[in-house]
Scaffold this active site. Sequence first.
Site, PDB file in Angstrom:
ATOM      1  N   GLY A 109      41.923 -29.710  14.065  1.00 57.47           N
ATOM      2  CA  GLY A 109      40.765 -29.005  14.603  1.00 57.47           C
ATOM      3  C   GLY A 109      39.519 -29.628  14.020  1.00 57.47           C
ATOM      4  O   GLY A 109      39.588 -30.606  13.277  1.00 57.47           O
TER       5      GLY A 109
ATOM      6  N   GLY B  35      39.483 -28.671  10.081  1.00 62.11           N
ATOM      7  CA  GLY B  35      40.620 -28.865   9.192  1.00 62.11           C
ATOM      8  C   GLY B  35      41.843 -29.221  10.002  1.00 62.11           C
ATOM      9  O   GLY B  35      41.808 -29.296  11.225  1.00 62.11           O
ATOM     10  N   SER B  36      42.908 -29.436   9.286  1.00 64.35           N
ATOM     11  CA  SER B  36      44.113 -29.860   9.982  1.00 64.35           C
ATOM     12  C   SER B  36      45.134 -28.731  10.038  1.00 64.35           C
ATOM     13  O   SER B  36      45.018 -27.725   9.338  1.00 64.35           O
ATOM     14  CB  SER B  36      44.712 -31.074   9.269  1.00 64.35           C
ATOM     15  OG  SER B  36      44.851 -30.778   7.904  1.00 64.35           O
ATOM     16  N   VAL B  37      46.108 -28.933  10.884  1.00 68.55           N
ATOM     17  CA  VAL B  37      47.218 -27.992  10.982  1.00 68.55           C
ATOM     18  C   VAL B  37      48.485 -28.765  10.621  1.00 68.55           C
ATOM     19  O   VAL B  37      48.736 -29.840  11.186  1.00 68.55           O
ATOM     20  CB  VAL B  37      47.320 -27.386  12.395  1.00 68.55           C
ATOM     21  CG1 VAL B  37      48.528 -26.467  12.508  1.00 68.55           C
ATOM     22  CG2 VAL B  37      46.041 -26.625  12.739  1.00 68.55           C
TER      23      VAL B  37
ATOM     24  N   ASP C 152      36.992 -18.843  24.225  1.00 66.49           N
ATOM     25  CA  ASP C 152      37.238 -20.288  24.269  1.00 66.49           C
ATOM     26  C   ASP C 152      38.592 -20.575  24.922  1.00 66.49           C
ATOM     27  O   ASP C 152      39.388 -21.371  24.422  1.00 66.49           O
ATOM     28  CB  ASP C 152      37.184 -20.867  22.853  1.00 66.49           C
ATOM     29  CG  ASP C 152      36.937 -22.379  22.861  1.00 66.49           C
ATOM     30  OD1 ASP C 152      36.478 -22.905  23.897  1.00 66.49           O
ATOM     31  OD2 ASP C 152      37.200 -23.028  21.838  1.00 66.49           O
TER      32      ASP C 152
HETATM   33  N1  LIG Z   1      50.506 -22.236  15.512  1.00 70.83           N
HETATM   34  C1  LIG Z   1      50.492 -23.528  15.823  1.00 70.83           C
HETATM   35  N2  LIG Z   1      51.628 -24.186  16.081  1.00 70.83           N
HETATM   36  C2  LIG Z   1      51.619 -25.509  16.405  1.00 70.83           C
HETATM   37  N3  LIG Z   1      50.502 -26.251  16.489  1.00 70.83           N
HETATM   38  C3  LIG Z   1      49.331 -25.645  16.238  1.00 70.83           C
HETATM   39  C4  LIG Z   1      49.253 -24.269  15.895  1.00 70.83           C
HETATM   40  N4  LIG Z   1      47.952 -23.937  15.714  1.00 70.83           N
HETATM   41  C5  LIG Z   1      47.265 -25.052  15.945  1.00 70.83           C
HETATM   42  N5  LIG Z   1      48.068 -26.086  16.254  1.00 70.83           N
HETATM   43  C6  LIG Z   1      47.660 -27.464  16.577  1.00 70.83           C
HETATM   44  O1  LIG Z   1      46.482 -27.758  15.855  1.00 70.83           O
HETATM   45  C7  LIG Z   1      45.390 -28.016  16.748  1.00 70.83           C
HETATM   46  C8  LIG Z   1      44.099 -27.469  16.167  1.00 70.83           C
HETATM   47  O2  LIG Z   1      44.244 -26.079  15.937  1.00 70.83           O
HETATM   48  P1  LIG Z   1      43.054 -25.069  16.209  1.00 70.83           P
HETATM   49  O3  LIG Z   1      42.592 -25.231  17.617  1.00 70.83           O
HETATM   50  O4  LIG Z   1      43.460 -23.722  15.796  1.00 70.83           O
HETATM   51  O5  LIG Z   1      41.990 -25.651  15.210  1.00 70.83           O
HETATM   52  P2  LIG Z   1      40.439 -25.468  15.285  1.00 70.83           P
HETATM   53  O6  LIG Z   1      39.809 -26.127  14.119  1.00 70.83           O
HETATM   54  O7  LIG Z   1      40.146 -24.036  15.453  1.00 70.83           O
HETATM   55  O8  LIG Z   1      40.188 -26.267  16.608  1.00 70.83           O
HETATM   56  P3  LIG Z   1      38.907 -26.466  17.464  1.00 70.83           P
HETATM   57  O9  LIG Z   1      38.638 -27.923  17.304  1.00 70.83           O
HETATM   58  O10 LIG Z   1      39.347 -26.121  18.866  1.00 70.83           O
HETATM   59  O11 LIG Z   1      37.845 -25.601  16.939  1.00 70.83           O
HETATM   60  C9  LIG Z   1      45.822 -27.376  18.055  1.00 70.83           C
HETATM   61  O12 LIG Z   1      45.210 -27.989  19.161  1.00 70.83           O
HETATM   62  C10 LIG Z   1      47.311 -27.587  18.045  1.00 70.83           C
HETATM   63  O13 LIG Z   1      47.622 -28.910  18.459  1.00 70.83           O
END
Ligand SMILES: Nc1ncnc2c1ncn2[C@@H]1O[C@H](COP(=O)(O)OP(=O)(O)OP(=O)(O)O)[C@@H](O)[C@H]1O
Length: 455
Positions: free
Chosen positions: A110, A113-115, A218
């Site tokens: 994201g 940060g990372s997931v 979103d």
């Molecule tokens: N529960 C989950 N299970 C598997 N993959 C996930 C999960 N949550 C997030 N991801 C992966 O991580 C990516 C980034 O997560 P997320 O969208 O929650 O982060 P963010 O920082 O809020 O993103 P954004 O850039 O949209 O603001 C998602 O697009 C997905 O590929």
Amino acid sequence: MHLGRKRKGLDPVASSRHKPTPSRVLWSHFSLGDHSRRTKKCKEGVGQRASYHNGFVTGIATAPPFVNVCSDPHGRGLKRKIGCLDAATRMGRKKKIEQDFELGETIGQGKFGSVVKCRNKTSGEEFACKILTKGEEIVHREVEIMQHLSGHPGVVTLKAVYEDDRSFHLVMELCSGGRLLDQMRNDGLFSEQKAANLMKGLMLVLKYCHEMGVVHRDVKPENILLSSSGLMKLADFGLAARIANGQSLYGVVGSPAYVAPEVLMGGYSEKVDIWSAGVLLHAILVGFLPFGGESVNTVFEAVKNVSLDFQGGVWESISQPARDLIAHMLTRNVSKRYTAEEVLRHPWILFYTNPTLESLTFSSRVQTRSFLTSRQLTEMLEVESERNVNASFNDNSTLTFPPEEEDCYMVDVLALAISRVRISEPKRSRICSPTNPVQQEHSSNIKITSLCTAF
Ligand SMILES: Nc1ncnc2c1ncn2[C@@H]1O[C@H](COP(=O)(O)OP(=O)(O)OP(=O)(O)O)[C@@H](O)[C@H]1O
């Protein structure tokens, strides 16, 4: 624990680092969410209005204060528990995540940060862990809202939250099926059948969110994840806001291609999620986004002004009821725009997600896009009127048709069929630039033309 702590020094409105240079404007266009997440910490309040000038977002993401919503016992979401992390979540907060989980490979990135994958050291169960570096993100609202919505099968469940000196760790249910966006890329255009099923899942979860007083703000294919069994899960509540009956939200929030026109012009409600879902439905059926442009201004102008024409061209192969539904989701007249409940009751959704009729569509010989032949529909109508389809949706018997009938009147015939098959009440009630190791693309980062081909 400082989930509620607001971070300093990242207000793009106040900071000269975020002046609307052309590239910044374009980036802003593709990353409103980032902007919003950074600004939402600054000012909150129902009455605060955002402003938007010359394509550069100067608004503040706002939401009704929590206390106002909670103090209304007659408001939606009586089982609200925002701010009250459950026992499982609380337990984790005291410990370091490494005590309970083994952190693994990065599976997503994201903007903040990372997931990563993680495994519970005791049970061996796998989860996803979103790591948000302190100083770049506030997480209190995301955590609270996920917690509030937890338990619905269409919402990514938050299991625990940990905090150390540098980061927050949000341990979530693992959606190993990936993102809807990736499925769109891999599979191309969706059949009407598949699109209707996806829309039904999305509407069920949005209906739940809205009843719980939460607007996602979103909705887009990047934020729809799939479980290992293919079930859709709504994720990323980082921009979500709470709303009470009759209240309005203010603040330019969302992703430009998916943003509802009223978001750009003033107060808005949970109906913005329906608009975004309409954009998604449009994209998965015909392969391009309805509102495009080369800059933030042109996209927003399109969102505000472009009249959609559902006649001719790509629409020839799309059934009339599907077009009707999209039109009702993408109407700028908010009072006429369908609610999630109304989308769920739309004939097109019911037709394709009805177990009895579903078997009919798949029993046909060449059904690459799940069209019905006129003969099939005629027979279906006869059979269905005999058995009174409205009385029961539990009948799983199938209708089969000889393979030779493959005429091409399905669009109009489907419309006719749907108008004649009464939709049952019982059915209803049963009812930026990440430096990441994982390649991530975003639907609104894709030029409209390439989105066409990507599908
Ligand atoms: N529960 C989950 N299970 C598997 N993959 C996930 C999960 N949550 C997030 N991801 C992966 O991580 C990516 C980034 O997560 P997320 O969208 O929650 O982060 P963010 O920082 O809020 O993103 P954004 O850039 O949209 O603001 C998602 O697009 C997905 O590929």
